[in-house]
Enzyme design. Structure first.
Site, PDB file in Angstrom:
ATOM      1  N   ARG A 254       0.877  -1.176   0.000  1.00  0.00           N
ATOM      2  CA  ARG A 254       0.000   0.000   0.000  1.00  0.00           C
ATOM      3  C   ARG A 254       0.910   1.221   0.000  1.00  0.00           C
ATOM      4  O   ARG A 254       1.595   1.473   0.977  1.00  0.00           O
ATOM      5  CB  ARG A 254      -0.904  -0.017   1.241  1.00  0.00           C
ATOM      6  CG  ARG A 254      -2.083   0.921   1.116  1.00  0.00           C
ATOM      7  CD  ARG A 254      -2.880   0.989   2.412  1.00  0.00           C
ATOM      8  NE  ARG A 254      -2.224   1.855   3.374  1.00  0.00           N
ATOM      9  CZ  ARG A 254      -2.543   1.921   4.677  1.00  0.00           C
ATOM     10  NH1 ARG A 254      -3.503   1.167   5.167  1.00  0.00           N
ATOM     11  NH2 ARG A 254      -1.920   2.752   5.479  1.00  0.00           N
ATOM     12  N   HIS A 258      -4.448   4.811   4.034  1.00  0.00           N
ATOM     13  CA  HIS A 258      -5.634   3.998   3.785  1.00  0.00           C
ATOM     14  C   HIS A 258      -6.648   4.752   2.925  1.00  0.00           C
ATOM     15  O   HIS A 258      -7.215   4.211   1.977  1.00  0.00           O
ATOM     16  CB  HIS A 258      -6.269   3.600   5.121  1.00  0.00           C
ATOM     17  CG  HIS A 258      -7.611   2.966   4.986  1.00  0.00           C
ATOM     18  ND1 HIS A 258      -7.773   1.673   4.548  1.00  0.00           N
ATOM     19  CD2 HIS A 258      -8.859   3.463   5.206  1.00  0.00           C
ATOM     20  CE1 HIS A 258      -9.071   1.382   4.516  1.00  0.00           C
ATOM     21  NE2 HIS A 258      -9.742   2.451   4.910  1.00  0.00           N
ATOM     22  N   TYR A 267       1.521   5.586  11.990  1.00  0.00           N
ATOM     23  CA  TYR A 267       1.609   4.209  12.495  1.00  0.00           C
ATOM     24  C   TYR A 267       2.519   3.302  11.672  1.00  0.00           C
ATOM     25  O   TYR A 267       2.687   2.144  12.006  1.00  0.00           O
ATOM     26  CB  TYR A 267       0.202   3.588  12.603  1.00  0.00           C
ATOM     27  CG  TYR A 267      -0.607   3.618  11.312  1.00  0.00           C
ATOM     28  CD1 TYR A 267      -0.464   2.612  10.367  1.00  0.00           C
ATOM     29  CD2 TYR A 267      -1.496   4.645  11.045  1.00  0.00           C
ATOM     30  CE1 TYR A 267      -1.186   2.641   9.189  1.00  0.00           C
ATOM     31  CE2 TYR A 267      -2.232   4.684   9.874  1.00  0.00           C
ATOM     32  CZ  TYR A 267      -2.077   3.687   8.945  1.00  0.00           C
ATOM     33  OH  TYR A 267      -2.793   3.721   7.779  1.00  0.00           O
TER      34      TYR A 267
HETATM   35  C1  TPP Z   1     -17.662  -4.595   8.511  1.00  0.00           C
HETATM   36  C2  TPP Z   1     -16.814  -3.377   8.432  1.00  0.00           C
HETATM   37  N1  TPP Z   1     -15.988  -3.085   9.451  1.00  0.00           N
HETATM   38  C3  TPP Z   1     -15.202  -1.987   9.382  1.00  0.00           C
HETATM   39  C4  TPP Z   1     -15.259  -1.169   8.290  1.00  0.00           C
HETATM   40  C5  TPP Z   1     -14.364   0.044   8.207  1.00  0.00           C
HETATM   41  N2  TPP Z   1     -13.292  -0.243   7.251  1.00  0.00           N
HETATM   42  C6  TPP Z   1     -13.341   0.175   5.980  1.00  0.00           C
HETATM   43  S1  TPP Z   1     -12.035  -0.308   5.098  1.00  0.00           S
HETATM   44  C7  TPP Z   1     -11.368  -1.099   6.420  1.00  0.00           C
HETATM   45  C8  TPP Z   1     -10.049  -1.798   6.321  1.00  0.00           C
HETATM   46  C9  TPP Z   1     -10.138  -3.047   5.560  1.00  0.00           C
HETATM   47  O1  TPP Z   1      -8.834  -3.525   5.463  1.00  0.00           O
HETATM   48  P1  TPP Z   1      -8.414  -4.593   4.407  1.00  0.00           P
HETATM   49  O2  TPP Z   1      -9.515  -5.554   4.188  1.00  0.00           O
HETATM   50  O3  TPP Z   1      -7.109  -5.122   4.817  1.00  0.00           O
HETATM   51  O4  TPP Z   1      -8.283  -3.788   3.046  1.00  0.00           O
HETATM   52  P2  TPP Z   1      -7.343  -2.555   2.698  1.00  0.00           P
HETATM   53  O5  TPP Z   1      -8.150  -1.320   2.994  1.00  0.00           O
HETATM   54  O6  TPP Z   1      -6.110  -2.657   3.522  1.00  0.00           O
HETATM   55  O7  TPP Z   1      -7.059  -2.690   1.261  1.00  0.00           O
HETATM   56  C10 TPP Z   1     -12.165  -0.979   7.538  1.00  0.00           C
HETATM   57  C11 TPP Z   1     -11.855  -1.543   8.859  1.00  0.00           C
HETATM   58  C12 TPP Z   1     -16.153  -1.504   7.246  1.00  0.00           C
HETATM   59  N3  TPP Z   1     -16.239  -0.773   6.133  1.00  0.00           N
HETATM   60  N4  TPP Z   1     -16.909  -2.614   7.336  1.00  0.00           N
END
Ligand code: TPP
Length: 367
Positions: A254, A258, A267
């Protein structure tokens, strides 16, 4: 030097990819990055409320989508799937219409958050914001394709953190049991916002979980675009043969925060961010194309100029589109044609159910 060129040139040829294929793949990686950069500039300039995108993920997405039949197959994206949606057929203008929340946005008419891409004609399914929910949807499409014998394959993408969701596990379980034609992609960038992988995943890797669901699981380096293509091609062929699903874990970097509401420097160690930049597929794939003599400096400059022009034109065209009419705010949110025999406000179960009011007599939607 000559020996090296011959060996590396054989790499894409051995995979059945032409010189034009690999140049086009690079075009999409670079186009996605340029679109991404533009989206962030627009957000910082106050023209978009939020950005979430995929810098660093483009190589694996282009490699994976290159293995699909872009007309016939389905794609169920997540918010980082900028490059995959471009390869599937969305234009930068269409994607910017979503960012600007314009009425003509094909994803949702300006109703979804930015980054929630969809395109019915291109068989790109709309996704919900709760991470993981796209997986059962993809399995549903694959199940329908199997029952109807359409030959369509479905690809679905998620991040590493999303694999902690029950939806993810239920999807793999179902698809494994019914040997569905679906390719499960996990783009593992080692973070879920600020939560590191070790707090989401125990065990060797995510792909190893595939064994528990009776399907192969493979890991591929997301900075090696050709390897990303190879494993997706294998998964596609497997699905086409009727042998069922595959789980692919792409290990990616990445390259940014985010989202536009995050600050990764708070972090992530500086050295880690620096090291991630060395694995940027935009650089590694360019180096490959140069090593085989396909991307000369002149060609590279012409490509960059073309991409800049395309992104500029797309930005102007999308920004000029009107916002949705406030009077339409409730459209697509609530059922408007309530058939009393179908919808029973007193909680009585009516029966037998008549055809859904949105279905034509021929059983087609929208009749
Ligand atoms: C069920 C749920 N929990 C929390 C969130 C908030 N949220 C949005 S993106 C994200 C991170 C997801 O991380 P990952 O699956 O590793 O994908 P990345 O963003 O790192 O590509 C979170 C916690 C959400 N959208 N849905």
């Amino acid at each position: 030097m000559v020996l090296h060129e011959t060996r590396t040139a054989a790499r894409h040829a051995a995979l059945g990819l032409s010189d034009q294929d690999v140049l086009d793949m690079y075009y999409y990686i670079a186009l996605a990055r340029a679109l991404d950069d533009r989206m962030w500039v627009l957000q910082r300039a106050g023209k978009a409320m939020f950005v979430i995108s995929g810098p660093g993920h483009e190589g694996c997405q282009v490699g994976a989508m290159w293995a699909m039949d872009r007309q016939r197959d389905w794609f169920v994206p997540f918010y980082r799937s900028v490059a995959a949606c471009l390869v599937k057929g969305m234009t930068p203008r269409e994607m910017l219409l979503g960012l600007f929340a314009r009425a003509t946005d094909p994803s949702s008419g300006g109703r979804q958050m930015p980054g929630h891409y969809s395109h019915p004609r291109l068989k790109i399914l709309s996704t919900s914001s709760p991470v993981g929910t796209q997986y059962p949807h993809a399995v549903g499409i694959a199940y329908a394709a199997k029952l109807r014998r359409t030959g369509e394959i479905t690809m679905v993408a998620i991040g590493d953190g999303g694999t902690s969701q029950g939806d993810w596990h239920e999807s793999l379980n179902w698809a494994g049991i019914y040997r569905l034609p679906v390719i499960f992609v996990v783009e593992n960038n080692f973070y879920a916002i600020s939560v590191p992988l070790r707090k989401q995943v125990a065990g060797e890797n995510i792909a190893a979980r595939a064994a528990g669901y009776g399907m192969p699981g493979v890991v591929a380096d997301g900075s090696d675009v050709l390897e990303c293509y190879r494993v997706a091609k294998e998964a596609h062929e497997r699905a086409r043969r009727g042998d069922g699903p595959t789980l692919i874990e792409y290990r990616v970097q990445r390259l940014g925060s985010h989202s536009s509401d995050d600050q990764q420097e708070r972090y992530r160690p500086r050295e880690e961010i620096e090291a991630a930049r060395q694995r940027d597929p935009l650089l590694t794939f360019r180096a490959y194309l140069e090593s085989v003599g396909l991307l000369t400096e002149e060609r590279y400059q012409a490509l960059m100029a073309r991409i800049k022009r395309e992104i500029d034109e797309a930005t102007d065209a999308a920004e000029a589109e009107p916002l949705p009419d406030p009077a339409t705010a409730e459209q697509h949110l609530f059922a408007t044609q309530r058939d009393p025999a179908f919808y029973d406000p007193d909680g009585q179960i009516p029966g037998p159910h008549p055809p859904h009011p949105w279905l034509s007599p021929a059983g087609k939607w929208g009749g």
